[in-house]
Design a protein around this motif. Structure first.
Motif, mmCIF file in Angstrom:
data_model
loop_
_atom_site.group_PDB
_atom_site.id
_atom_site.type_symbol
_atom_site.label_atom_id
_atom_site.label_comp_id
_atom_site.label_asym_id
_atom_site.label_seq_id
_atom_site.Cartn_x
_atom_site.Cartn_y
_atom_site.Cartn_z
ATOM 1 N N THR A 248 -14.800 1.650 -3.234
ATOM 2 C CA THR A 248 -13.703 0.680 -3.160
ATOM 3 C C THR A 248 -12.338 1.354 -3.257
ATOM 4 O O THR A 248 -11.422 1.051 -2.505
ATOM 5 C CB THR A 248 -13.841 -0.361 -4.289
ATOM 6 O OG1 THR A 248 -15.085 -1.043 -4.137
ATOM 7 C CG2 THR A 248 -12.695 -1.366 -4.251
ATOM 8 N N TYR A 249 -12.204 2.300 -4.197
ATOM 9 C CA TYR A 249 -10.883 2.864 -4.484
ATOM 10 C C TYR A 249 -10.604 4.199 -3.797
ATOM 11 O O TYR A 249 -9.459 4.667 -3.805
ATOM 12 C CB TYR A 249 -10.725 3.078 -5.994
ATOM 13 C CG TYR A 249 -10.674 1.810 -6.796
ATOM 14 C CD1 TYR A 249 -9.530 1.025 -6.841
ATOM 15 C CD2 TYR A 249 -11.783 1.399 -7.528
ATOM 16 C CE1 TYR A 249 -9.487 -0.137 -7.587
ATOM 17 C CE2 TYR A 249 -11.752 0.234 -8.280
ATOM 18 C CZ TYR A 249 -10.604 -0.533 -8.307
ATOM 19 O OH TYR A 249 -10.565 -1.680 -9.054
ATOM 20 N N GLY A 250 -11.606 4.847 -3.252
ATOM 21 C CA GLY A 250 -11.415 6.190 -2.711
ATOM 22 C C GLY A 250 -10.332 6.247 -1.649
ATOM 23 O O GLY A 250 -10.307 5.441 -0.721
ATOM 24 N N GLY A 251 -9.422 7.220 -1.801
ATOM 25 C CA GLY A 251 -8.324 7.337 -0.837
ATOM 26 C C GLY A 251 -7.265 6.274 -1.018
ATOM 27 O O GLY A 251 -6.534 5.939 -0.078
ATOM 28 N N ASN A 252 -7.158 5.761 -2.236
ATOM 29 C CA ASN A 252 -6.136 4.764 -2.558
ATOM 30 C C ASN A 252 -4.760 5.236 -2.086
ATOM 31 O O ASN A 252 -4.406 6.408 -2.255
ATOM 32 C CB ASN A 252 -6.142 4.545 -4.070
ATOM 33 C CG ASN A 252 -4.966 3.730 -4.559
ATOM 34 O OD1 ASN A 252 -3.911 4.283 -4.844
ATOM 35 N ND2 ASN A 252 -5.139 2.435 -4.658
ATOM 36 N N PRO A 253 -3.942 4.363 -1.474
ATOM 37 C CA PRO A 253 -2.669 4.812 -0.906
ATOM 38 C C PRO A 253 -1.690 5.413 -1.911
ATOM 39 O O PRO A 253 -0.937 6.332 -1.565
ATOM 40 C CB PRO A 253 -2.091 3.552 -0.243
ATOM 41 C CG PRO A 253 -2.891 2.412 -0.767
ATOM 42 C CD PRO A 253 -4.219 2.951 -1.153
ATOM 43 N N VAL A 254 -1.703 4.932 -3.160
ATOM 44 C CA VAL A 254 -0.787 5.498 -4.161
ATOM 45 C C VAL A 254 -1.245 6.900 -4.553
ATOM 46 O O VAL A 254 -0.441 7.834 -4.634
ATOM 47 C CB VAL A 254 -0.699 4.576 -5.395
ATOM 48 C CG1 VAL A 254 0.235 5.187 -6.439
ATOM 49 C CG2 VAL A 254 -0.221 3.190 -4.997
ATOM 50 N N ALA A 255 -2.553 7.057 -4.790
ATOM 51 C CA ALA A 255 -3.079 8.381 -5.102
ATOM 52 C C ALA A 255 -2.843 9.347 -3.943
ATOM 53 O O ALA A 255 -2.515 10.521 -4.154
ATOM 54 C CB ALA A 255 -4.568 8.290 -5.420
ATOM 55 N N CYS A 256 -2.993 8.858 -2.710
ATOM 56 C CA CYS A 256 -2.777 9.722 -1.541
ATOM 57 C C CYS A 256 -1.305 10.079 -1.367
ATOM 58 O O CYS A 256 -0.984 11.174 -0.897
ATOM 59 C CB CYS A 256 -3.318 9.047 -0.285
ATOM 60 S SG CYS A 256 -5.118 9.135 -0.140
ATOM 61 N N ALA A 257 -0.410 9.185 -1.750
ATOM 62 C CA ALA A 257 1.018 9.516 -1.698
ATOM 63 C C ALA A 257 1.319 10.670 -2.645
ATOM 64 O O ALA A 257 2.095 11.585 -2.318
ATOM 65 C CB ALA A 257 1.855 8.295 -2.063
ATOM 66 N N GLY A 258 0.711 10.646 -3.833
ATOM 67 C CA GLY A 258 0.856 11.773 -4.752
ATOM 68 C C GLY A 258 0.251 13.038 -4.186
ATOM 69 O O GLY A 258 0.827 14.129 -4.301
ATOM 70 N N ALA A 259 -0.915 12.915 -3.541
ATOM 71 C CA ALA A 259 -1.577 14.074 -2.946
ATOM 72 C C ALA A 259 -0.743 14.688 -1.835
ATOM 73 O O ALA A 259 -0.701 15.919 -1.678
ATOM 74 C CB ALA A 259 -2.946 13.664 -2.406
ATOM 75 N N LEU A 260 -0.070 13.862 -1.068
ATOM 76 C CA LEU A 260 0.796 14.386 -0.002
ATOM 77 C C LEU A 260 1.925 15.239 -0.574
ATOM 78 O O LEU A 260 2.265 16.291 -0.014
ATOM 79 C CB LEU A 260 1.379 13.228 0.818
ATOM 80 C CG LEU A 260 0.418 12.568 1.800
ATOM 81 C CD1 LEU A 260 1.021 11.281 2.349
ATOM 82 C CD2 LEU A 260 0.082 13.526 2.952
ATOM 83 N N GLU A 261 2.500 14.797 -1.677
ATOM 84 C CA GLU A 261 3.556 15.589 -2.311
ATOM 85 C C GLU A 261 2.996 16.912 -2.829
ATOM 86 O O GLU A 261 3.614 17.967 -2.673
ATOM 87 C CB GLU A 261 4.183 14.795 -3.461
ATOM 88 C CG GLU A 261 5.265 15.541 -4.226
ATOM 89 C CD GLU A 261 6.513 15.841 -3.397
ATOM 90 O OE1 GLU A 261 7.258 16.777 -3.770
ATOM 91 O OE2 GLU A 261 6.751 15.147 -2.386
ATOM 92 N N VAL A 262 1.817 16.868 -3.451
ATOM 93 C CA VAL A 262 1.189 18.097 -3.939
ATOM 94 C C VAL A 262 0.943 19.061 -2.791
ATOM 95 O O VAL A 262 1.300 20.238 -2.851
ATOM 96 C CB VAL A 262 -0.132 17.774 -4.673
ATOM 97 C CG1 VAL A 262 -0.905 19.056 -4.971
ATOM 98 C CG2 VAL A 262 0.147 17.016 -5.965
#
Length: 389
Positions: free
Chosen positions: A281-295
């Motif tokens: 359900t939660y995998g690849g959540n857009p908020v978590a992915c936004a953080g990953a993009l910055e990393v």
């Protein structure tokens, strides 16, 4: 919200699966954490390798906040831009083909196990489903991942486990050959065993594993949950060993503090999982992915070189401490063998003096934020040196 006694309430109301240290973290910035009483600590833990950019990095906070104001969740029944962009970057930088996103490292390893078995079952039939992992490994705490974990102390109390796993002694090529059979579909390993004591595997052994996988059409799965995303001075640690995995699992540092993990699939296995064969359900959540993009945006060649250089600097300074017996690991993932006292005692004493650190087996484990400054490294190592005197 009423003020509560955090430690007492925690002990009364939260399941006691963690041996917590005697500190209530309140806020932090970079590699400095501040407790509820205002005391500062140099952080050599990064939340067990999660806070790759340290506490509350300005760019990371902006990226996550911007996404929070747009879309916090929509489910994987729909497309989202942040998830797609993270997948595009990871595949471009590794040469692997596709990504499955999860919430954690254990879940990433679960999908790797499922994909390996499905690959061989589809191609050869349901009998080809054995997986070899290494003794002293750690792959997570779900039932499949803990079965893959080659440490008895994680197994006790939870039998029966999944069947058809075998275990090989690390760096033992003879035992490697004995551990596989004509029904083995994959070999799964960490190139640096983190929870097992920050143990670097031998390059010759890893290349023999890869060679065997190619000869017998077994999948090579590399667990980079702790070693990946810049931690060892390259985007993934396997790059330093001249091998090409079929599946690479990741988590921890990619989110910069938010839960996200996943598995990268190579050409042989990238289309094995179809609609309905796995999900989250939660995998690849857009908020978590936004953080990953910055990393990921920060992980350029200069940044990764800096991680490697900081690691070498820390090794040099640690080697000058008389109580240090040996140092293992790569980049900013270090295991420190000491004499004179137990590692867990040293870590507890260091915390009282203002240094957050970890243990791994009988070693002190150091996983500072990748953005830590040399001044902060010096300050933290001075505390550790004083404790070890």
């Amino acid at each position: 919200m009423k003020k509560i006694d955090i430690k007492t309430t925690d002990q009364e109301k939260i399941v006691g699966t963690y041996a917590r240290y005697d500190m209530v973290a309140d806020h932090g910035k970079g590699a400095v954490c501040v407790d509820e009483e205002g005391k500062e600590y140099i952080d050599f833990t990064a939340g067990i390798g999660v806070n790759s950019l340290g506490f509350c990095d300005d760019g990371w906070v902006r990226a996550v906040t911007k996404q929070l104001k747009k879309l916090q969740h929509v489910s994987n029944l729909f497309y989202t831009e942040p998830q797609t962009r993270v997948a595009e970057i990871l595949t471009a930088r590794t040469g692997l083909c596709k990504v499955f996103f999860s919430n954690s490292g254990a879940e990433a390893n679960e999908v790797a196990i499922k994909a390996a078995r499905k690959y061989s079952n589809n191609k050869y039939g349901n009998d080809i489903n054995w997986i070899t992992t290494l003794e002293n490994s750690f792959h997570g705490r779900t039932m499949a991942a803990i079965t893959a974990t080659g440490q008895e102390n994680y197994h006790k109390d939870f039998y029966p486990f999944l069947g058809n796993f075998s275990y090989c002694k690390p760096d033992d090529i003879d035992d490697l050959h004995k551990s596989i059979n004509d029904k083995t579909c994959a070999i799964m390993l960490e190139v640096v065993q983190g929870e097992g004591g920050v143990v670097n595997l031998n390059k010759e052994f890893l290349q023999e594993v890869e060679s065997l996988c190619r000869q017998k059409d077994m999948l090579l799965i590399v667990d980079e949950v702790q070693t990946g995303i810049g931690r060892t001075g390259t985007l993934f640690a396997y790059e330093q060993y001249g091998i090409k995995p079929d599946i690479v699992t990741f988590a921890k540092g990619i989110g910069g503090g938010l839960p996200i993990g996943g598995a990268l699939f190579g050409e042989k296995v990238c289309d094995v999982l179809g609609p309905g064969s796995h999900g989250t359900t939660y995998g690849g959540n857009p908020v978590a992915c936004a953080g990953a993009l910055e990393v990921l945006d920060r992980m350029d060649d200069a940044f990764l070189k800096g991680v490697a250089e900081k690691g070498e600097y820390m090794k040099k300074k640690l080697n000058a401490i008389p109580a240090v017996v040996s140092i293992s690991g790569l980049g900013l993932m270090l295991g420190v063998e000491i004499k004179g006292k137990e590692a867990k005692t040293a870590v507890a004493e260091a915390l009282k003096k203002g240094l957050m650190s970890l243990t791994a087996k009988d070693k002190i484990r150091l996983l500072p934020p990748l953005t830590i400054t040399y001044e902060e490294i010096d300050k933290g190592l001075k505390i550790l040196e004083d404790v070890l005197k």
